[in-house]
Motif scaffolding. Structure first.
Motif, PDB file in Angstrom:
ATOM      1  N   MET A  48      -0.994  -9.200  -5.814  1.00 14.31           N
ATOM      2  CA  MET A  48       0.416  -8.927  -6.102  1.00 14.31           C
ATOM      3  C   MET A  48       1.095  -8.371  -4.843  1.00 14.31           C
ATOM      4  O   MET A  48       0.427  -8.009  -3.880  1.00 14.31           O
ATOM      5  CB  MET A  48       0.516  -7.944  -7.273  1.00 14.31           C
ATOM      6  N   ASP A  49       2.412  -8.302  -4.864  1.00 15.16           N
ATOM      7  CA  ASP A  49       3.172  -7.930  -3.666  1.00 15.16           C
ATOM      8  C   ASP A  49       3.412  -6.417  -3.613  1.00 15.16           C
ATOM      9  O   ASP A  49       4.535  -5.928  -3.789  1.00 15.16           O
ATOM     10  CB  ASP A  49       4.503  -8.677  -3.640  1.00 15.16           C
ATOM     11  N   TYR A  50       2.317  -5.666  -3.364  1.00 15.03           N
ATOM     12  CA  TYR A  50       2.403  -4.215  -3.238  1.00 15.03           C
ATOM     13  C   TYR A  50       1.523  -3.773  -2.074  1.00 15.03           C
ATOM     14  O   TYR A  50       0.646  -4.508  -1.627  1.00 15.03           O
ATOM     15  CB  TYR A  50       1.922  -3.509  -4.523  1.00 15.03           C
ATOM     16  N   TYR A  51       1.786  -2.547  -1.588  1.00 15.87           N
ATOM     17  CA  TYR A  51       0.882  -1.953  -0.608  1.00 15.87           C
ATOM     18  C   TYR A  51      -0.164  -1.136  -1.357  1.00 15.87           C
ATOM     19  O   TYR A  51       0.175  -0.264  -2.150  1.00 15.87           O
ATOM     20  CB  TYR A  51       1.633  -1.060   0.380  1.00 15.87           C
ATOM     21  N   SER A  72       6.277   6.844   1.063  1.00 14.02           N
ATOM     22  CA  SER A  72       7.331   6.383   0.149  1.00 14.02           C
ATOM     23  C   SER A  72       8.531   7.315   0.141  1.00 14.02           C
ATOM     24  O   SER A  72       9.622   6.922  -0.280  1.00 14.02           O
ATOM     25  CB  SER A  72       6.786   6.234  -1.276  1.00 14.02           C
ATOM     26  N   ALA A  73       8.344   8.564   0.593  1.00 12.04           N
ATOM     27  CA  ALA A  73       9.451   9.512   0.588  1.00 12.04           C
ATOM     28  C   ALA A  73       9.307  10.475   1.760  1.00 12.04           C
ATOM     29  O   ALA A  73       8.209  10.714   2.256  1.00 12.04           O
ATOM     30  CB  ALA A  73       9.497  10.284  -0.731  1.00 12.04           C
ATOM     31  N   CYS A  74      10.431  11.034   2.183  1.00  9.36           N
ATOM     32  CA  CYS A  74      10.424  12.017   3.271  1.00  9.36           C
ATOM     33  C   CYS A  74      11.519  13.036   3.027  1.00  9.36           C
ATOM     34  O   CYS A  74      12.632  12.674   2.628  1.00  9.36           O
ATOM     35  CB  CYS A  74      10.642  11.329   4.617  1.00  9.36           C
ATOM     36  N   ILE A  75      11.186  14.314   3.239  1.00  9.58           N
ATOM     37  CA  ILE A  75      12.170  15.378   3.128  1.00  9.58           C
ATOM     38  C   ILE A  75      12.173  16.203   4.409  1.00  9.58           C
ATOM     39  O   ILE A  75      11.182  16.241   5.140  1.00  9.58           O
ATOM     40  CB  ILE A  75      11.905  16.295   1.924  1.00  9.58           C
ATOM     41  N   ASP A  76      13.291  16.878   4.676  1.00  7.50           N
ATOM     42  CA  ASP A  76      13.322  17.798   5.800  1.00  7.50           C
ATOM     43  C   ASP A  76      12.927  19.193   5.320  1.00  7.50           C
ATOM     44  O   ASP A  76      12.601  19.389   4.143  1.00  7.50           O
ATOM     45  CB  ASP A  76      14.686  17.785   6.505  1.00  7.50           C
ATOM     46  N   GLU A 106      -4.409   3.613  -4.536  1.00  7.36           N
ATOM     47  CA  GLU A 106      -3.008   4.004  -4.641  1.00  7.36           C
ATOM     48  C   GLU A 106      -2.157   2.763  -4.413  1.00  7.36           C
ATOM     49  O   GLU A 106      -2.435   1.970  -3.512  1.00  7.36           O
ATOM     50  CB  GLU A 106      -2.677   5.089  -3.612  1.00  7.36           C
ATOM     51  N   VAL A 107      -1.111   2.618  -5.221  1.00  3.72           N
ATOM     52  CA  VAL A 107      -0.264   1.419  -5.175  1.00  3.72           C
ATOM     53  C   VAL A 107       1.189   1.852  -4.957  1.00  3.72           C
ATOM     54  O   VAL A 107       1.671   2.790  -5.604  1.00  3.72           O
ATOM     55  CB  VAL A 107      -0.371   0.605  -6.477  1.00  3.72           C
ATOM     56  N   HIS A 108       1.877   1.128  -4.052  1.00  7.34           N
ATOM     57  CA  HIS A 108       3.237   1.487  -3.658  1.00  7.34           C
ATOM     58  C   HIS A 108       4.080   0.220  -3.510  1.00  7.34           C
ATOM     59  O   HIS A 108       3.564  -0.895  -3.510  1.00  7.34           O
ATOM     60  CB  HIS A 108       3.255   2.187  -2.305  1.00  7.34           C
ATOM     61  N   HIS A 109       5.352   0.414  -3.296  1.00  8.69           N
ATOM     62  CA  HIS A 109       6.249  -0.675  -2.912  1.00  8.69           C
ATOM     63  C   HIS A 109       5.686  -1.355  -1.662  1.00  8.69           C
ATOM     64  O   HIS A 109       5.071  -0.712  -0.814  1.00  8.69           O
ATOM     65  CB  HIS A 109       7.640  -0.107  -2.622  1.00  8.69           C
ATOM     66  N   SER A 110       5.913  -2.651  -1.543  1.00 11.32           N
ATOM     67  CA  SER A 110       5.319  -3.426  -0.446  1.00 11.32           C
ATOM     68  C   SER A 110       5.753  -2.945   0.939  1.00 11.32           C
ATOM     69  O   SER A 110       5.065  -3.186   1.933  1.00 11.32           O
ATOM     70  CB  SER A 110       5.652  -4.911  -0.600  1.00 11.32           C
ATOM     71  N   ILE A 151       8.936   1.903  -6.759  1.00 17.28           N
ATOM     72  CA  ILE A 151       8.682   0.704  -7.545  1.00 17.28           C
ATOM     73  C   ILE A 151       9.255   0.939  -8.944  1.00 17.28           C
ATOM     74  O   ILE A 151       9.279   2.066  -9.427  1.00 17.28           O
ATOM     75  CB  ILE A 151       7.176   0.356  -7.614  1.00 17.28           C
ATOM     76  N   ASN A 152       9.729  -0.132  -9.589  1.00 19.35           N
ATOM     77  CA  ASN A 152      10.401   0.040 -10.872  1.00 19.35           C
ATOM     78  C   ASN A 152       9.436  -0.042 -12.053  1.00 19.35           C
ATOM     79  O   ASN A 152       8.236  -0.297 -11.890  1.00 19.35           O
ATOM     80  CB  ASN A 152      11.556  -0.967 -11.012  1.00 19.35           C
TER      81      ASN A 152
END
Length: 271
Positions: free
Chosen positions: A179-182, A71-75, A192-196, A86-87
């Motif tokens: 529901m529409d999630y990954y 869901s996120a990436c940093i250098d 664990e539930v994330h944005h689709s 997700i909201n």
């Protein structure tokens, strides 16, 4: 030619002692100095990554970190490469599907993990003993978890819901899976539930696109359910010897276990 290597943490880079061996660090250092990019690809968030004492030995040779299952990436300087959330309405909807069950409901956001005060008092009922210390040291508590999600600007990276039994986890998985999630399974008693659009495979692909690296030039190593989606993003997929059968079945190579320096052996052979 491999240009990018994506490495899972728990069960992969980390031994059963939850630390990174000097053998694994040295082989990564060797190939990093040859110009290969290395990315940690984990379900953990940043505070949980930094909780690993030996991570300081690896970070000089880690170019990027993919967090919360993609869901996120940093250098390496902490700059955000991407951040998918997700909201608060999503959080409410998921919570309402599960709140009839006994559970520990946690929110991952901005590098931190948040749970209710009540949940933290009862965490040993829900969490694998291997992670007691991690939970004790990294959780932040709030009186009302749903109110927190409403106030969190930009939304939440990931929900972790842990249950009393494997059967409860399976019921929860089925409920949220409509529901529409990954959704991915964590151990025997959590999901664990994330944005689709979020999974580790998409996280690797998102990063590779920004770096201009083709799929066939990427190698990844993992061990668990959340590593299955790596298959679509990489040319070479490696399963740890302690990995789940589903991952071994789709891998190009099976290395030794995380306690037998499986990452070292895989990189030594394949790079």
């Amino acid at each position: 030619m491999i240009k990018l290597v994506a490495l899972d943490l728990d069960g992969t880079l980390l031994g059963s002692d939850k630390q990174i061996s000097s053998q694994n660090v040295e082989i990564i250092k060797k190939h990093h100095e040859k110009g290969i990019n290395f990315v940690i690809c984990t379900g953990r968030t940043l505070s949980e990554v930094y909780h690993i004492d030996s991570i300081k030995n690896l970070l000089p040779y880690t170019d990027y970190t993919i967090l919360t299952n993609g869901s996120a990436c940093i250098d390496k300087t902490g700059n955000t490469i991407f951040d998918i959330r997700i909201n608060s309405e999503d959080v409410k909807n998921i919570h309402s599907k599960l709140d009839h069950m006994s559970m520990m409901f946690e929110l991952y956001s901005n590098g931190k993990v948040i749970c209710s005060e009540k949940s933290l008092k009862e965490y040993k009922d829900y969490i694998n003993p291997d992670f007691y210390k991690l939970v004790e040291d990294t959780r932040m508590t709030v009186p009302d978890i749903l109110k927190f999600s409403e106030d969190e600007q930009g939304g939440i990276n990931m929900i972790l819901a842990s249950f009393l039994s494997n059967s409860d986890m399976k019921k929860a998985y089925e409920a949220v899976n409509t529901m529409d999630y990954y959704i991915t399974q964590v151990g025997e008693r959590a999901i664990e539930v994330h944005h689709s659009s979020v999974d580790k495979g998409n996280g690797i692909s998102n990063l590779a696109e920004k770096l201009g690296i083709n799929k066939e030039n990427i190698l990844s190593i993992g061990d668990s359910h959340n590593d299955l989606t790596m298959r679509k993003a990489v040319g070479t997929l490696v399963s740890m010897g302690n990995g789940i059968d589903e991952l071994k079945d789709i891998s190009d190579f099976i290395t030794s276990t995380n306690d037998d320096f499986g990452v070292y052996h895989a990189l030594n052979k394949l790079l």
